[in-house]
Design an enzyme around this catalytic site. Structure first.
Site, PDB file in Angstrom:
ATOM      1  N   GLU A  22       0.837  -1.212   0.000  1.00  0.00           N
ATOM      2  CA  GLU A  22       0.000   0.000   0.000  1.00  0.00           C
ATOM      3  C   GLU A  22       0.866   1.254   0.000  1.00  0.00           C
ATOM      4  O   GLU A  22       2.078   1.201   0.175  1.00  0.00           O
ATOM      5  CB  GLU A  22      -0.899   0.026   1.244  1.00  0.00           C
ATOM      6  CG  GLU A  22      -2.311  -0.485   1.023  1.00  0.00           C
ATOM      7  CD  GLU A  22      -3.180   0.514   0.278  1.00  0.00           C
ATOM      8  OE1 GLU A  22      -2.663   1.563  -0.181  1.00  0.00           O
ATOM      9  OE2 GLU A  22      -4.389   0.248   0.145  1.00  0.00           O
ATOM     10  N   ARG A 102      -7.134   0.050  13.496  1.00  0.00           N
ATOM     11  CA  ARG A 102      -5.761   0.346  13.071  1.00  0.00           C
ATOM     12  C   ARG A 102      -5.748   1.518  12.105  1.00  0.00           C
ATOM     13  O   ARG A 102      -6.771   1.884  11.520  1.00  0.00           O
ATOM     14  CB  ARG A 102      -5.118  -0.867  12.394  1.00  0.00           C
ATOM     15  CG  ARG A 102      -5.746  -1.261  11.053  1.00  0.00           C
ATOM     16  CD  ARG A 102      -4.873  -2.267  10.330  1.00  0.00           C
ATOM     17  NE  ARG A 102      -5.465  -2.788   9.100  1.00  0.00           N
ATOM     18  CZ  ARG A 102      -5.418  -2.198   7.920  1.00  0.00           C
ATOM     19  NH1 ARG A 102      -4.830  -1.013   7.792  1.00  0.00           N
ATOM     20  NH2 ARG A 102      -5.950  -2.766   6.854  1.00  0.00           N
ATOM     21  N   ASP A 200      -9.759   2.193  -3.945  1.00  0.00           N
ATOM     22  CA  ASP A 200      -8.785   2.072  -2.856  1.00  0.00           C
ATOM     23  C   ASP A 200      -7.954   3.358  -2.806  1.00  0.00           C
ATOM     24  O   ASP A 200      -8.471   4.424  -2.548  1.00  0.00           O
ATOM     25  CB  ASP A 200      -7.946   0.813  -3.070  1.00  0.00           C
ATOM     26  CG  ASP A 200      -7.259   0.326  -1.808  1.00  0.00           C
ATOM     27  OD1 ASP A 200      -6.900   1.158  -0.959  1.00  0.00           O
ATOM     28  OD2 ASP A 200      -7.050  -0.894  -1.672  1.00  0.00           O
TER      29      ASP A 200
END
Length: 289
Positions: A22, A102, A200
C-alpha cells in the site's frame, strides 16, 4: 470519450510477495519510492536510479509512511501517529489506542498537515475515522462515520480534496480551504459500478485528473476533473491497492498490489509495479512536523 480497457506496458519495479502492499509515495528529497506492507509491518524504499532497496520493520501494523520536511518519516500505525527521526529514533506524536482498530491510508495536505485514516479490522461501518494532524500533534477528527478510510488527495490548486471510503464504491470530493485546512460540501465525484471492484488508493495528476486503484478490480482508472472516466489500465493482479507518480520527472506511475485473501495469487501479487512515462504528477508535500 472513454478509452477501451488498456493493458499498459508495466514493469516490475520490485518483485515481492507483500501481504498488503500500500501507500506508494515519491520522496523527492531522497529520490526514492516509499511503500508499506500493512499486515507484515514493513516499510519499503526503492531507488529507481540504482535499484537499491531497503526494508524496515515496525512493531505495529502500518497504514502509511510519508516523508517529513526535516528528514525521517511520519507513520500511521495501529495505535496512532508516530515519528521516525533521521537517526531512526522512534517517538509518538499522537497515541490513541482503540481495540480492534488500526491506521490505514494517509496523505499530506498542501499545508504540511497529515490526513490519516483508520478502520476496524472487521471493517464495521462507522468504525473508522479521517483525522487531520498538525505538525505539533493537534488532532481534529474530520469524518467520524467511516468504514475503510482510503485514498485522499488534493487538486493541483489545493481547493478540492478527494476522498474514498471503500465500501461506498464512491470517490467523493470536498471543498478545501488551503489557508485553514477546513473541508466542506462533501459530494460524490465518481462511482464504481458493481463487479468492477472497490476504490482504494488514489493520486491526482498535474491536469487535475484523479487516478484510482481498484481492489478486486485489477485496474487503475483515470477520471477527468469533471468526473468523467476516460482511461482504464488493467493488470493481471486482482488486488491493486494504490498508485502514485514518481521518478525524476514525476512521469512514472507506481502501483502497489496485495496477495492477502487470495487462494491462488498471481506470481506478481504483492509486487510493486511501474508504468514509465504515462502521465505527469504533482510534487507531494512532506509532513511539516
Amino acid at each position: 470519450m472513454t478509452r477501451a480497457f488498456e493493458t499498459p506496458a508495466y514493469e516490475v519495479a520490485v518483485r515481492a510477495e507483500a501481504t498488503l502492499g500500500e501507500g506508494p509515495t515519491w520522496d523527492p528529497a531522497t529520490g526514492r519510492l516509499l511503500w508499506v506492507d500493512i499486515l507484515a509491518c514493513r516499510i519499503h524504499t526503492y531507488d529507481p536510479a540504482t535499484g537499491r532497496r531497503t526494508l524496515r520493520r515496525t512493531e505495529q501494523h502500518i497504514g502509511a509512511a510519508k516523508p517529513r520536511t526535516g528528514g525521517g518519516l511520519v507513520l500511521n500505525l495501529r495505535d496512532g501517529i508516530g515519528l521516525l527521526d533521521p537517526d531512526d529514533t522512534f517517538r509518538w506524536l499522537h497515541r490513541e489506542v482503540v481495540p480492534g482498530r488500526r491506521g490505514n491510508d494517509a496523505a499530506v495536505a498542501p499545508d504540511g498537515s497529515l490526513w490519516a485514516g483508520t478502520m476496524r479490522y472487521d471493517e464495521a461501518p462507522g468504525g473508522g475515522t479521517l483525522s487531520r494532524i498538525t505538525p505539533d500533534g493537534e488532532v481534529t477528527t474530520v469524518l467520524d462515520d467511516v468504514a475503510v478510510s482510503n485514498g485522499t488527495g488534493w487538486s493541483p490548486d489545493g481547493r478540492l480534496m478527494y476522498y474514498i471510503d471503500s465500501p461506498t464504491r464512491r470517490i467523493d470530493v470536498l471543498d478545501h480551504d488551503p489557508a485553514t485546512g477546513r473541508v466542506s460540501g462533501r459530494r460524490p465525484f465518481a462511482e464504481i459500478e458493481e463487479g468492477a471492484g472497490f476504490p482504494d488508493g488514489l493520486t491526482v495528476d498535474a491536469d487535475g485528473c484523479v487516478w484510482v486503484a481498484l481492489w478486486d478490480g485489477g485496474a487503475v482508472r483515470r477520471y477527468t476533473p469533471d468526473g468523467t472516466l476516460d482511461r482504464t489500465l488493467t493488470f493481471p493482479v486482482p488486488r491493486v491497492t494504490a498508485c502514485a507518480f514518481g521518478g525524476a520527472g514525476l512521469t512514472d506511475l507506481y502501483v502497489t498490489t496485495a496477495r492477502v485473501g487470495l487462494t491462488a495469487p498471481h506470481p506478481l501479487a504483492g509486487s510493486l509495479l511501474v508504468i514509465p512515462g504515462i502521465g505527469k504528477g504533482v510534487a507531494q508535500p512532506a509532513f511539516a512536523g
